[in-house]
Write an enzyme that holds these catalytic residues in place. Sequence first.
Site, PDB file in Angstrom:
ATOM      1  N   GLU A 294       1.558  -0.648  -5.060  1.00 46.53           N
ATOM      2  CA  GLU A 294       0.538   0.355  -5.369  1.00 46.53           C
ATOM      3  C   GLU A 294       1.305   1.670  -5.387  1.00 46.53           C
ATOM      4  OE1 GLU A 294      -3.207   2.943  -3.873  1.00 46.53           O
ATOM      5  OE2 GLU A 294      -1.512   2.491  -2.607  1.00 46.53           O
TER       6      GLU A 294
ATOM      7  N   ASP B 294       0.834  -1.193   0.000  1.00 46.81           N
ATOM      8  CA  ASP B 294       0.000   0.000   0.000  1.00 46.81           C
ATOM      9  C   ASP B 294       0.879   1.257   0.000  1.00 46.81           C
ATOM     10  OD1 ASP B 294      -2.790   1.009   0.362  1.00 46.81           O
ATOM     11  OD2 ASP B 294      -1.920   1.901   2.164  1.00 46.81           O
TER      12      ASP B 294
HETATM   13  C1  GLC Z   1      -4.321   2.974  -0.710  1.00 47.79           C
HETATM   14  C2  GLC Z   1      -5.532   2.093  -0.540  1.00 47.79           C
HETATM   15  C3  GLC Z   1      -6.671   2.955  -0.078  1.00 47.79           C
HETATM   16  C4  GLC Z   1      -6.306   3.585   1.237  1.00 47.79           C
HETATM   17  C5  GLC Z   1      -5.001   4.341   1.140  1.00 47.79           C
HETATM   18  C6  GLC Z   1      -4.450   4.675   2.486  1.00 47.79           C
HETATM   19  O1  GLC Z   1      -4.467   3.897  -1.720  1.00 47.79           O
HETATM   20  O2  GLC Z   1      -5.805   1.409  -1.724  1.00 47.79           O
HETATM   21  O3  GLC Z   1      -7.860   2.227   0.033  1.00 47.79           O
HETATM   22  O4  GLC Z   1      -7.318   4.454   1.638  1.00 47.79           O
HETATM   23  O5  GLC Z   1      -4.006   3.588   0.493  1.00 47.79           O
HETATM   24  O6  GLC Z   1      -3.964   3.527   3.114  1.00 47.79           O
END
Ligand code: GLC
Length: 570
Positions: A277, A218
């Site tokens: 991500e 994340d």
């Molecule tokens: C990422 C996740 C999202 C979350 C954010 C903070 O973007 O996919 O759902 O709110 O991180 O952790």
Amino acid sequence: MVHELTSPAPAPDDLRRASPSKPGWWRDAVIYQVYVRSFADSDGDGIGDLRGARERLPHLVALGADAVWLTPFYASPQADGGYDVSDYRAVDPVFGDLADADDLVRTAHELGLRVIVDIVPNHTSDQHPWFREALAGRGRRRYHFRPGTGPDGSLPPNDWESVFGGPAWTRVADGSWYLHLFAPEQPDLNWDDEEVRDEFESVLRFWLDLGVDGFRIDVAHGMVKAPGLPDIGHREQVRLIGSQQLPFFDQDGVHEIHRAWRRLLDSYGDERIGVAEAWAPSAERLALYVRPDELHQAFNFQYLNCPWDADALRRVVDDSLRATTSVGATTTWVLSNHDVVRHTTRYGAGAAGLRRARAATLLMLALPGSAYVYQGEELGLPEVTDLPDEVRQDPAFQRGEGQDGLRDGCRVPIPWTSQGPSYGFGPGGSWLPQPPEWRDLSVEAQTGDPASTLELYRSALALRRAHPALGAGDGVEWLPAPPGVLAFRRRAEGAALICTVNLTPGPVRLPAPGRPLLSSAPPAGACAGDAAALGGKVPAPARELADDDPDGAEGRTVLLAPDSCVWWAS
Ligand code: GLC
């Protein structure tokens, strides 16, 4: 023939036997995202859980997925759907316990599915023991605490904005401020601190020892901030995330962390993966995350964000493939996830949106690389756009600025059956209300219907497993095509496949590229637009793809349905 276009998927057992574990499995894997809270509820509390997810794994096998990615199920006050973790080694009681996690991983492996779990290293929950200590004045070095600015320190330390809206800083009782790029309940960790690095390596080992096959990381672009935390100088910073480097995202220092994690993953053999991500301003910057000594995959959000436009899509495909190939990695395509408007709705309202979504999926699955499928997209679920304010839980909605705050609309629990409370989601209700129309979109309702989106996904994934040219390789061979149409050839192991995509709202005639294998346009409406032009008469589906083909001779032409994608054997 129609049945050639939507041939039934082979039985899951046959598929498993046909696809033994291969090296570099992730390079062309189809990975199914389970948003645990909304997938399947085993105990009737209206919230999905690990046991529910385990019981529904056969759905993934029947679909033809290679792996499952589970969103965070760790102990958490749930200020941001579990992306605010208070104990990285515990399962939140709302989702089950460690034994359930263990069972899920073992069952998945028995079914031939790999398991990827989410790891949230950019921030903890404000209820994490470290942050509670920090509030009590101890160990603040693990977070970013700073004095305020202005004569009495009542202004934040810099001008950074939270992704969820408002300032990225919150003031604590003794007058100092802490950084949170997301909600105030998600304080950012300071990755310059050795203890933070060590702790996360230990957490990774904990889950690797339990048997998981990898991590979706994340905010993998956020852990390191520019030295001195410099001001940005203007507002609406969040809008720039995908196009410009900001002092809190995509700093070069994050790569050192990913290299260390790669060494750790490799110490468990060569099959455990990390997927970033990462929001990076260009395909080149994104490719840095998948260099040979870094992570295995990084979500290609440029593709997700691309409008339904032939030139734009072709550019994104070329840029993405060029960038990832330059570092020896494959591209990771994605159209929907738990943070964005479902692609069925993103591409336009009603029938056009669904048509394009189905076509975009076939296009994605024909490209080289790995693909992520978000739960419910295989049912063609639309975004729920009319949730009442009082049921919404997205923290961005509560903060009312920044992101549109509408992420609940893609998180509505999915329908499994046509009857029952919550349409088979569980024995009780569902934490967000499901639209009554969803009964007709349930897995049960769509199974066996060749025109359904579910059967389209099953057929596509079955073909992808069977056809060497799908998924494999690292390039596409573009073919000449009229404006608004994309056509490319894929070759591997002596087999070839052509993919055509008509991105225009009308039918387009082409020389027949080969024998049709699969079409995103439902058989009965394969040429609905054309039929409308013909006064509403829907021609027999088998004729639509070969309507000028009196004797199968060379030189025949075909009509591509509006907003459709077809795979052809060539
Ligand atoms: C990422 C996740 C999202 C979350 C954010 C903070 O973007 O996919 O759902 O709110 O991180 O952790």
